[in-house]
Design a protein around this motif. Structure first.
Motif, short mmCIF file in Angstrom:
data_model
loop_
_atom_site.label_atom_id
_atom_site.label_comp_id
_atom_site.label_asym_id
_atom_site.label_seq_id
_atom_site.Cartn_x
_atom_site.Cartn_y
_atom_site.Cartn_z
N ALA A 65 84.69 -0.55 11.82
CA ALA A 65 86.08 -0.62 11.37
C ALA A 65 86.32 0.15 10.07
O ALA A 65 87.46 0.49 9.76
CB ALA A 65 86.50 -2.08 11.21
N LEU A 66 85.27 0.44 9.32
CA LEU A 66 85.40 1.16 8.05
C LEU A 66 85.35 2.68 8.22
O LEU A 66 85.41 3.41 7.23
CB LEU A 66 84.26 0.74 7.10
N LEU A 67 85.23 3.16 9.44
CA LEU A 67 84.88 4.56 9.65
C LEU A 67 85.97 5.38 10.34
O LEU A 67 85.71 6.14 11.26
CB LEU A 67 83.56 4.62 10.42
N ASP A 68 87.20 5.26 9.84
CA ASP A 68 88.27 6.12 10.34
C ASP A 68 87.87 7.57 10.13
O ASP A 68 87.28 7.93 9.10
CB ASP A 68 89.57 5.86 9.58
N GLY A 69 88.16 8.42 11.09
CA GLY A 69 87.84 9.83 10.99
C GLY A 69 86.45 10.18 11.50
O GLY A 69 86.07 11.35 11.48
N PHE A 70 85.70 9.19 11.94
CA PHE A 70 84.35 9.39 12.48
C PHE A 70 84.36 9.09 13.97
O PHE A 70 85.07 8.20 14.42
CB PHE A 70 83.34 8.45 11.82
N GLU A 71 83.53 9.79 14.71
CA GLU A 71 83.19 9.36 16.06
C GLU A 71 82.12 8.28 15.87
O GLU A 71 81.09 8.55 15.25
CB GLU A 71 82.59 10.52 16.86
N VAL A 72 82.38 7.10 16.34
CA VAL A 72 81.47 5.98 16.10
C VAL A 72 80.61 5.74 17.33
O VAL A 72 81.13 5.56 18.44
CB VAL A 72 82.24 4.71 15.71
N ILE A 73 79.30 5.73 17.12
CA ILE A 73 78.33 5.42 18.15
C ILE A 73 77.76 4.05 17.79
O ILE A 73 77.20 3.88 16.71
CB ILE A 73 77.18 6.46 18.20
N ARG A 74 77.91 3.09 18.68
CA ARG A 74 77.42 1.75 18.41
C ARG A 74 76.13 1.52 19.18
O ARG A 74 76.08 1.78 20.39
CB ARG A 74 78.47 0.72 18.79
N ILE A 75 75.09 1.09 18.47
CA ILE A 75 73.80 0.79 19.09
C ILE A 75 73.34 -0.58 18.64
O ILE A 75 73.85 -1.12 17.65
CB ILE A 75 72.73 1.86 18.74
N ALA A 76 72.37 -1.13 19.34
CA ALA A 76 71.74 -2.37 18.89
C ALA A 76 70.87 -2.06 17.68
O ALA A 76 70.33 -0.96 17.56
CB ALA A 76 70.89 -2.96 20.01
N GLN A 77 70.75 -3.03 16.78
CA GLN A 77 69.86 -2.82 15.64
C GLN A 77 68.46 -2.58 16.17
O GLN A 77 68.01 -3.24 17.10
CB GLN A 77 69.86 -4.03 14.71
N GLY A 78 67.79 -1.62 15.58
CA GLY A 78 66.43 -1.31 16.00
C GLY A 78 65.71 -0.62 14.88
O GLY A 78 65.95 -0.89 13.70
N GLU A 79 64.86 0.30 15.24
CA GLU A 79 64.11 1.03 14.23
C GLU A 79 64.91 2.24 13.77
O GLU A 79 65.85 2.68 14.43
CB GLU A 79 62.75 1.45 14.81
N GLN A 80 64.53 2.77 12.62
CA GLN A 80 65.26 3.86 12.00
C GLN A 80 65.41 5.06 12.94
O GLN A 80 66.47 5.68 13.02
CB GLN A 80 64.55 4.27 10.72
N SER A 81 64.38 5.36 13.67
CA SER A 81 64.44 6.52 14.57
C SER A 81 65.43 6.31 15.71
O SER A 81 65.96 7.28 16.25
CB SER A 81 63.05 6.83 15.12
#
Length: 190
Positions: A65-81
């Motif tokens: 919700a804080l990312l107006d102007g971005f294409e947002v990709i939502r993933i499950a929390q995982g490892e940095q890679s």
């Protein structure tokens, strides 16, 4: 026009999908810093940087919700890679891929632009605190994207930046503290 050079396609990738385990039970990216959520600072810098496209990888609807102007990709929390690979897959093959971290609230648009400008077709570029190792924000040419996509586990692009030539490393002058713990946030807020 024939003969007119087009600027490289510059894509920004904001990584904001970490588990924040050392921060405690709350989402550190939503923690207040200078009157706004922590993530909003890095997002504002990326919005103001000279980019053609902006992508953010997140793990929660609250950060998205804080990312107006971005294409947002939502993933499950995982490892940095995991977040890095998801962002690279979404980016496709830009000429330049700028990677910034959502927990670095002091990064400026000017620093991001300097890191982008230092990136060449052959070499990545990155920021660095005085005498420290190269670190994000970092910019990678298209030829480096397959190497980034091969990273696994809890590692980011840092290991690919270790041997950058001196001209590819930008002095970040105190802009690179990242927030991993509540104490780090309190210290930075003083």
């Amino acid at each position: 026009m024939e003969g007119t050079a087009h600027p490289p396609k510059r894509t920004g990738l904001l990584l904001a999908a970490g588990a924040s385990r050392r921060f405690g039970p709350e989402d550190k990216l939503l923690a207040p810093f200078a009157g706004r959520p922590l993530l909003s600072h890095a997002a504002a810098a990326m919005r103001a940087a000279a980019l053609d496209r902006r992508i953010a990888v997140v793990s929660s609807a609250e950060t998205a919700a804080l990312l107006d102007g971005f294409e947002v990709i939502r993933i499950a929390q995982g490892e940095q890679s995991d977040s890095l690979r998801a962002g690279i897959a979404a980016a496709g093959t830009p000429d330049r891929l700028l990677i910034a971290l959502g927990d670095m609230p002091l990064v400026s648009a000017e620093l991001l632009d300097r890191v982008i400008a230092a990136c060449t077709d052959d070499h990545a570029s990155a920021g660095r605190e005085a005498n420290g190792p190269p670190m994000p924000p970092a910019c990678f040419p298209a030829s480096w994207l397959p190497r980034l996509a091969e990273l696994t586990g809890d590692q980011g692009a840092g290991r690919l930046l270790r041997d950058l030539p001196a001209g590819q490393i930008i002095d970040a002058s105190g802009q690179l503290p990242d927030i991993d713990t509540p104490e780090a946030l309190r210290k930075l807020s003083r």
